[in-house]
Enzyme design. Structure first.
Site, PDB file in Angstrom:
ATOM      1  N   TYR A   1      40.642  38.149  37.010  1.00 15.42           N
ATOM      2  CA  TYR A   1      41.903  38.720  37.038  1.00 15.42           C
ATOM      3  C   TYR A   1      42.684  38.081  36.127  1.00 15.42           C
ATOM      4  O   TYR A   1      43.724  37.362  36.591  1.00 15.42           O
ATOM      5  CB  TYR A   1      42.259  38.734  38.497  1.00 15.42           C
ATOM      6  CG  TYR A   1      43.774  39.696  38.815  1.00 15.42           C
ATOM      7  CD1 TYR A   1      43.962  40.950  38.389  1.00 15.42           C
ATOM      8  CD2 TYR A   1      44.790  38.780  39.116  1.00 15.42           C
ATOM      9  CE1 TYR A   1      44.903  41.677  38.705  1.00 15.42           C
ATOM     10  CE2 TYR A   1      46.084  39.680  39.503  1.00 15.42           C
ATOM     11  CZ  TYR A   1      46.179  40.976  38.928  1.00 15.42           C
ATOM     12  OH  TYR A   1      47.097  41.526  39.162  1.00 15.42           O
TER      13      TYR A   1
ATOM     14  N   TYR B   1      42.530  48.890  33.583  1.00 16.47           N
ATOM     15  CA  TYR B   1      43.081  48.209  34.638  1.00 16.47           C
ATOM     16  C   TYR B   1      42.512  48.310  35.983  1.00 16.47           C
ATOM     17  O   TYR B   1      43.071  49.488  36.428  1.00 16.47           O
ATOM     18  CB  TYR B   1      44.556  48.156  34.489  1.00 16.47           C
ATOM     19  CG  TYR B   1      45.419  47.061  35.061  1.00 16.47           C
ATOM     20  CD1 TYR B   1      45.859  46.005  34.372  1.00 16.47           C
ATOM     21  CD2 TYR B   1      45.577  46.854  36.198  1.00 16.47           C
ATOM     22  CE1 TYR B   1      46.433  44.782  34.779  1.00 16.47           C
ATOM     23  CE2 TYR B   1      46.356  45.735  36.717  1.00 16.47           C
ATOM     24  CZ  TYR B   1      46.752  44.719  36.132  1.00 16.47           C
ATOM     25  OH  TYR B   1      47.567  43.757  36.346  1.00 16.47           O
TER      26      TYR B   1
END
Lengths: 388, 132
Positions: free
Chosen positions: A335, A285
């Site tokens: 994203y 992430y």
């Protein structure tokens, strides 16, 4: 665990500045695509897990949108950026326990509007502010950028981490993105480009920060046995873990220095029967370059405080010892919260990476990170059956 | 410093009562002598839910900081940057703080700071931290 669980389908909508479809419609499209990818129809699903989001994301009413009936599992989950890992774990437990057979997990968000900048999408603004919280917002605490900058600066002050080391992550991640047709940012960048990009919140330059995207991604989780008979090669789920450090905002806090990866990583790796030296690929992430660096330390790829030297060594890029964020991550790709690293892990495990496919993909680590380093999830995935 | 207009919210009013008199008033759990930021509800240390308002010394040290830059406007002008920090009060809690009167290049962990209040013509006062 018995036969174990696997990811059998991956569905992605168009990602980025995609307008004209609500988050709910995007989510429904992604679920249909994930089912079709597995060679199934929506009617074959008996479980649906929907991720919480911020931009009007759907809840469990998505089942109705999709016309799903007689589901055995239906829920919305929220661990912010750690949700994808938590959803996959829940789906895996559902199919291995017999609660359901075929569970779709989906994230959708549509925070971007045509007339607004990406930066405005998740920021608060007002002419009048209320109460103590309103005061801190008025004084500048309006978006997560400032809070991650505080964390990154603390790491730098404590361990000597440098902006150039954050930049090494931006550059290697972009190198991967140049080979991913789905990535939003595909022009190569240099360390100088990183250093010259405008400040967002020091020590974070613009090129330290992730993109903002509209879109949806879904995966279908089923038993490893069932996955073997479906359309695409199974991606086996070997292990999972979560870590929620509960950093107190007070004297002695480790905020900015360690994350929940230090807890979720060992749990997931123990479940998978692997150690950190067995990991071939990382999909981490990367809401910020700093997040990658601190996660690598907490997983144990290097010692605490040595993340800067580790990323500077070139390990993360194409040809490096630890290929990381091989699709361009959230920094350069797209994203979609925790679905960004997860979707690329599925691509790499299947060998679908094309020009960017890594040579060795036996053990893939996927991370999720939510809040301001408040929540962390880890998955260990593999093209191979666990223990085979 | 242009921050817009600040109003009370009915929940953190004692903070603004204190600010009006240049006193830093925050939350405290009396049974376990634990201090918290003004927007804390309940004590995670002992589970108690009866926090009182209490005056803090206003002494603090810097934990970490950022210089926040505004987005350039369409005409290329850029709003002035803001120096933000996490400050650790002498009583222990951390506050999200706007720093004033500091040289950003000279900031360091442990820098001594003190609470200071600004009283605008309209709206509630607000809190800044300045070097001692």
């Amino acid at each position: 665990m018995g036969e174990g669980a696997a990811i059998a389908g991956l569905g992605m909508t168009e990602l980025g500045r995609v307008y004209g479809r609500s988050a709910r419609r995007l989510a429904a499209d992604a679920v249909r695509r994930a089912a079709a990818d597995a060679g199934l129809g929506p009617a074959d699903l008996d479980g649906l897990v929907v991720s919480h989001g911020l931009g009007g994301s759907p809840g469990i009413e998505l089942a109705d949108t999709l016309g799903l009936r007689d589901l055995r599992v239906l829920t919305q989950m929220n661990a912010f950026g750690a949700t994808a890992g938590a959803m996959i774990a829940y789906a895996a437990m559902s199919v291995t326990s017999g609660a359901a057979t075929t569970v779709a997990c989906v994230f959708a968000d549509a925070p971007l509007r045509p007339e607004r900048s990406s930066g405005a999408a998740y920021e608060r603004s007002a002419r009048e502010w209320h109460g103590y919280g309103g005061m801190t917002a008025a004084l500048g605490f309006r978006s997560v950028n400032a809070l991650y900058a505080l964390a990154a600066r603390r790491h730098m002050a404590r361990y000597g981490t440098t902006s150039e080391q954050f930049g090494a992550i931006a550059v290697s991640t972009r190198q991967w993105a140049t080979m991913n047709p789905l990535a939003q940012m595909r022009d190569p960048i240099t360390l100088a480009d990183h250093q010259n990009s405008r400040w967002v919140a020091e020590p974070l330059h613009l090129l330290d920060c992730c993109l903002v995207s509209n879109g949806a991604i879904a995966v279908v989780v089923t038993s490893a046995d069932r996955a073997r008979d479906l359309a695409r090669p199974p991606v086996h789920i070997w292990g999972w873990g979560q870590g929620h450090p509960g950093h107190r905002r007070e004297r002695g806090s480790e905020f900015g220095l360690t994350t929940g990866a230090a807890v979720s990583g060992p749990i997931a790796m123990k479940m998978a029967g692997v150690t950190v030296s067995d990991i071939d690929v990382c999909e981490l992430y990367d809401c910020y370059t700093y997040t990658v660096l601190v996660s690598l330390e907490d997983y144990g790829f290097c010692a605490k405080g040595e993340g800067g030297a580790f990323v500077e060594s070139g390990a993360l890029g194409p040809g490096g010892a630890l290929p990381t964020n091989t699709g361009g991550g959230q920094l350069s790709g797209y994203y979609m919260w925790g679905m960004t690293p997860l979707s690329e892990a599925v691509v790499q495990a299947r060998g679908d990476g094309g020009e960017r496919q890594v040579a060795k993909n036996d053990v893939i680590l996927v991370s999720g990170n939510g809040g301001i380093l408040d929540h962390h999830s880890t998955l260990i995935l593999s093209p191979h059956r666990k223990g085979a | 410093m242009e921050i817009g207009i600040l109003r009370r919210d009915g929940r953190t009013d004692p903070f603004f009562d204190g600010a009006a008199e240049d006193r830093l008033v925050i939350r405290r759990c009396e049974p376990c002598d634990h201090w918290y930021a003004p927007d804390q509800s309940g004590c995670p240390s002992c589970g108690g839910d009866e926090l009182v308002w209490a005056q803090a010394s206003g002494e603090a040290t810097l934990v970490t900081w950022t210089v926040l830059h505004g987005r350039p406007a369409a005409d290329g002008t850029v709003p002035p940057p803001a120096v933000l920090g996490l400050v650790e009060l002498a009583e222990g809690p951390w506050l999200n703080a706007r720093l004033d009167g500091v040289d950003a290049a000279a900031l360091r962990e442990g820098l001594a700071l003190r609470a200071s209040f600004v009283h605008p013509a309209e709206g509630e006062p607000y809190l800044l931290f300045r070097p001692v």
